[in-house]
Write an enzyme that holds these catalytic residues in place. Structure first.
Site, PDB file in Angstrom:
ATOM      1  N   SER A 121       0.820  -1.235   0.046  1.00 52.18           N
ATOM      2  CA  SER A 121       0.088  -0.020   0.127  1.00 52.18           C
ATOM      3  C   SER A 121       0.745   1.275   0.136  1.00 52.18           C
ATOM      4  CB  SER A 121      -0.908   0.171   1.001  1.00 52.18           C
ATOM      5  OG  SER A 121      -0.354  -0.302   2.238  1.00 52.18           O
ATOM      6  N   HIS A 142      -3.533  -4.032  -5.424  1.00 47.81           N
ATOM      7  CA  HIS A 142      -3.840  -3.322  -3.925  1.00 47.81           C
ATOM      8  C   HIS A 142      -5.169  -3.536  -3.599  1.00 47.81           C
ATOM      9  CE1 HIS A 142      -3.870   0.293  -1.178  1.00 47.81           C
ATOM     10  NE2 HIS A 142      -3.523  -0.667  -0.493  1.00 47.81           N
ATOM     11  N   GLU A 154      -7.091  -1.819  -6.529  1.00 53.72           N
ATOM     12  CA  GLU A 154      -6.161  -0.807  -7.301  1.00 53.72           C
ATOM     13  C   GLU A 154      -5.154  -1.700  -7.974  1.00 53.72           C
ATOM     14  OE1 GLU A 154      -6.390   3.201  -4.653  1.00 53.72           O
ATOM     15  OE2 GLU A 154      -4.772   1.739  -4.504  1.00 53.72           O
ATOM     16  N   ASN A 192      -5.541   5.926  -1.235  1.00 54.55           N
ATOM     17  CA  ASN A 192      -4.594   6.612  -0.007  1.00 54.55           C
ATOM     18  C   ASN A 192      -4.299   8.224  -0.400  1.00 54.55           C
ATOM     19  OD1 ASN A 192      -5.364   4.739   1.597  1.00 54.55           O
ATOM     20  ND2 ASN A 192      -3.019   3.634   1.322  1.00 54.55           N
TER      21      ASN A 192
HETATM   22  P1  NAI Z   1       0.217  -9.589   8.283  1.00 53.21           P
HETATM   23  O1  NAI Z   1       1.361  -9.354   9.478  1.00 53.21           O
HETATM   24  O2  NAI Z   1      -1.280  -9.941   8.819  1.00 53.21           O
HETATM   25  O3  NAI Z   1       0.656 -10.862   7.565  1.00 53.21           O
HETATM   26  C1  NAI Z   1       1.802 -11.021   6.782  1.00 53.21           C
HETATM   27  C2  NAI Z   1       2.127 -12.524   6.516  1.00 53.21           C
HETATM   28  O4  NAI Z   1       3.218 -12.286   5.668  1.00 53.21           O
HETATM   29  C3  NAI Z   1       2.528 -13.202   7.678  1.00 53.21           C
HETATM   30  O5  NAI Z   1       1.590 -14.420   7.886  1.00 53.21           O
HETATM   31  C4  NAI Z   1       3.983 -13.335   7.622  1.00 53.21           C
HETATM   32  O6  NAI Z   1       4.333 -14.686   8.213  1.00 53.21           O
HETATM   33  C5  NAI Z   1       4.216 -13.436   6.131  1.00 53.21           C
HETATM   34  N1  NAI Z   1       5.512 -13.097   5.748  1.00 53.21           N
HETATM   35  C6  NAI Z   1       6.395 -12.290   6.187  1.00 53.21           C
HETATM   36  N2  NAI Z   1       7.464 -12.093   5.578  1.00 53.21           N
HETATM   37  C7  NAI Z   1       7.382 -13.330   4.683  1.00 53.21           C
HETATM   38  C8  NAI Z   1       8.513 -13.828   3.424  1.00 53.21           C
HETATM   39  N3  NAI Z   1       9.424 -13.191   3.507  1.00 53.21           N
HETATM   40  N4  NAI Z   1       7.807 -14.791   2.972  1.00 53.21           N
HETATM   41  C9  NAI Z   1       6.675 -15.437   3.123  1.00 53.21           C
HETATM   42  N5  NAI Z   1       5.954 -14.967   4.117  1.00 53.21           N
HETATM   43  C10 NAI Z   1       6.166 -13.903   4.763  1.00 53.21           C
HETATM   44  O7  NAI Z   1       0.130  -8.505   7.204  1.00 53.21           O
HETATM   45  P2  NAI Z   1      -1.300  -8.066   6.259  1.00 53.21           P
HETATM   46  O8  NAI Z   1      -2.070  -7.099   7.134  1.00 53.21           O
HETATM   47  O9  NAI Z   1      -1.805  -9.290   5.727  1.00 53.21           O
HETATM   48  O10 NAI Z   1      -0.553  -7.120   5.059  1.00 53.21           O
HETATM   49  C11 NAI Z   1       0.541  -7.814   4.165  1.00 53.21           C
HETATM   50  C12 NAI Z   1       0.904  -6.725   3.043  1.00 53.21           C
HETATM   51  O11 NAI Z   1      -0.396  -6.081   2.561  1.00 53.21           O
HETATM   52  C13 NAI Z   1       1.659  -5.598   3.521  1.00 53.21           C
HETATM   53  O12 NAI Z   1       2.498  -5.513   2.421  1.00 53.21           O
HETATM   54  C14 NAI Z   1       0.672  -4.657   3.470  1.00 53.21           C
HETATM   55  O13 NAI Z   1       1.246  -3.184   3.435  1.00 53.21           O
HETATM   56  C15 NAI Z   1      -0.397  -4.943   2.546  1.00 53.21           C
HETATM   57  N6  NAI Z   1      -1.651  -4.254   2.966  1.00 53.21           N
HETATM   58  C16 NAI Z   1      -2.169  -4.401   4.049  1.00 53.21           C
HETATM   59  C17 NAI Z   1      -3.215  -3.784   4.270  1.00 53.21           C
HETATM   60  C18 NAI Z   1      -4.041  -3.742   5.602  1.00 53.21           C
HETATM   61  O14 NAI Z   1      -5.000  -3.254   5.887  1.00 53.21           O
HETATM   62  N7  NAI Z   1      -3.389  -4.583   6.768  1.00 53.21           N
HETATM   63  C19 NAI Z   1      -4.038  -3.039   3.165  1.00 53.21           C
HETATM   64  C20 NAI Z   1      -3.541  -3.277   2.064  1.00 53.21           C
HETATM   65  C21 NAI Z   1      -2.185  -3.802   1.978  1.00 53.21           C
END
Ligand code: NAI
Length: 506
Positions: A121, A142, A154, A192
């Site tokens: 994001s 996104h 997006e 955003n």
């Molecule tokens: P989260 O922390 O809930 O999940 C991330 C997952 O990725 C975890 O299960 C973790 O173990 C895994 N992970 C981390 N590094 C890794 C790697 N190198 N290889 C494989 N798995 C790996 O995070 P969330 O909220 O799901 O966000 C994930 C992505 O989505 C981020 O890039 C964030 O910017 C993007 N995003 C998040 C939003 C939100 O509201 N939470 C909205 C839009 C985008």
């Protein structure tokens, strides 16, 4: 061109990854779940099984569809299991070098035609893609949280992304019933970026002590139809999330004044007063419920003075009609009598300046916000000036509350709360069109679905009238001498010619 992806890899199965996996499986694709944390991918599969069970329970999905979706979900043991995917979606930790490392690794595993996308994001798609051998097959994709409910996605083209990659993603998004919008790779993408105006301008209004948080929330809900006021919204999002986003976009645009964050949120964040999740934000929360200060009742005034309206008032005829409906004694002379309550209805200008320029008795002068027609709003907003007498303020308040409609009385400022906030939102959106970040149509759709605004910013500008929005901004610039109010060329040209904000040039 084939738009459907048959085999989708999901790397990162946290909050976002599992939601995206749900959509891909529901669209009919085979999905491989991969996560660095042991057990996370199978946990995500179990969680999705529960989600589908509950959809079946609510009659929103058949048992057969649920079984078929679950059968399409596979837990990948190693990255190599994603080798057969024609789309790999990354939703891991938000760090540039970690994401780049992952995509480099993926390039060694998947065939050259596999599309690779990031759900980032805040990072630049072009910057992530710079680490790839074939950046033309890489794009931003996104989603918003929670993925199944937030129906907009997006699709972001980096500098080197091939257009056909975006077209395929757009087609795939439609297959699971979400609405795709297309953005160029710029800070904040569409949603955003377009969302910068609401909170920041409301914070400036509160920073000038024009009105308190709760009053500003009420005004924007009741006059414009926002579901949540800006301070309620910031409490819900929490300032540890929203303040860094404000700072990040501001700095990424090289300190563009339109996006300037507020010292108010910086200080509250430092103090841990971040919002609902800690029970303390702009509002205090008891058992999860915001403690909203009661609104003062309209004052009792035995005899109301006659009312005189400035000839320069916005919507003057409508204001007269409103005064008639309220049974006011209206003065129609060239100048107000000694006793009259004097009303001005500025667009962008402050009441003080109008009283001075029109040589009105400031002690008896108040402003009323007539940006929108009275019947379109659920609240009237009046503004005093520093010289306004308390009896005149009370008389105006009592008069405009006569029919039971809510009234807020605020202090003077350039424009009124709604005028400032709406003009800022419209101006930022117009500038996004000017920069070609997205099409006007996609902008309005993205903001309506992604931010829940009552209408898109450009539709909002058209509703108020581009010429009026332009007048508000020119006057705000005069009152504040601040470049943040300078109108975007997109707005200035369309406003000057009386064209719709969605009018695209040849
Ligand atoms: P989260 O922390 O809930 O999940 C991330 C997952 O990725 C975890 O299960 C973790 O173990 C895994 N992970 C981390 N590094 C890794 C790697 N190198 N290889 C494989 N798995 C790996 O995070 P969330 O909220 O799901 O966000 C994930 C992505 O989505 C981020 O890039 C964030 O910017 C993007 N995003 C998040 C939003 C939100 O509201 N939470 C909205 C839009 C985008």
């Amino acid at each position: 061109m084939q738009s459907f992806f048959h085999c989708v890899g999901l790397v990162g199965t946290g909050a976002m990854g599992r939601g995206i996996a749900q959509m891909a499986a529901q669209a009919g694709a085979k999905v491989h779940l991969m996560d660095a944390q042991p057990g996370a991918a199978s946990g995500a599969r179990d969680a999705l099984a529960k989600t589908w069970d509950s959809l079946v329970g609510k009659g929103k999905m058949t048992q057969e569809a649920r079984d078929a979706c679950l059968a399409r979900l596979h837990v990948a043991e190693a990255m190599a299991d994603l080798g057969g995917c024609d789309l790999v979606i990354e939703a891991i930790v938000e760090r540039l070098e970690v994401k780049q490392g992952l995509f480099k690794q993926l390039e060694d595993i998947v065939p050259p035609e596999t599309v690779l996308v990031s759900n980032t994001s805040s990072l630049s798609i072009t910057a992530i893609g710079a680490a790839l051998r074939r950046p033309q097959r890489f794009a931003g994709y996104h989603f918003f949280n929670p993925v199944p409910l937030m129906k907009v996605v997006e699709v972001i083209a980096g500098l080197k992304t091939e257009p056909s990659v975006c077209e395929r993603l757009i087609g795939f998004t439609k297959a699971y019933g979400h609405t795709p919008v297309m953005a160029q790779d710029t800070p904040g993408f569409i949603v955003n970026h377009a969302g910068r105006g609401y909170g920041t301008e409301a914070l400036r209004v509160v920073g000038e002590r024009v009105a308190d948080f709760a009053t500003i929330d009420r005004i924007l809900r009741d006059q414009i139809g926002f579901r949540l006021g800006p301070f309620e919204l910031m409490d819900l999002t929490a300032l540890d999330v929203s303040h860094p986003v404000m700072e990040s976009i501001y700095h990424q645009y090289y300190e563009e004044p339109r996006y300037r964050p507020s010292v108010i949120t910086a200080q509250r964040l430092a103090g841990g007063v971040v919002g609902k999740k800690v029970g303390d934000g702009f509002y205090r929360y008891v058992d999860g419920a915001a403690q909203v200060p009661a609104e003062p009742a309209p004052p009792q005034v035995d005899e109301l003075p006659p009312v005189w309206v400035s000839p320069k008032a916005a919507r003057r005829q409508e204001l007269y009609q409103l005064l008639k409906n309220l049974d006011a004694r209206i003065e129609t002379g060239a100048a107000p009598s000694e006793k009259a309550l004097i009303l001005v209805a500025p667009l962008g200008m402050d009441v003080t300046t109008l009283a001075a320029v029109e040589r009105l008795d400031a002690t008896r002068t108040l402003g009323i916000d007539m940006m929108l027609e009275d019947s379109a709003t659920k609240r009237r907003v009046l503004a005093t000036n520093p010289a306004t007498r308390p009896d005149m303020r009370d008389a105006a308040h009592a008069l405009f509350a006569r029919d039971g409609k809510a009234v807020s009385v605020v202090r003077d400022s350039g424009g009124f709360v709604s005028q400032r906030v709406v003009a800022t939102i419209v101006n930022i959106a117009a500038d996004m069109c000017q920069q070609g970040i997205c099409s006007p149509a996609d902008l309005d759709v993205a903001v309506t679905l992604g931010l829940g605004y009552p209408m898109g910013p450009l539709a909002m500008g058209d509703r108020i009238g581009p010429t009026n929005v332009l007048e508000i901004l020119f006057n705000l610039q005069t009152v504040y001498g601040d470049p943040r109010y300078r109108p975007s060329p997109w707005l200035r040209r369309r406003g000057a010619l009386g064209l719709s904000l969605t009018h695209e040039e040849v």
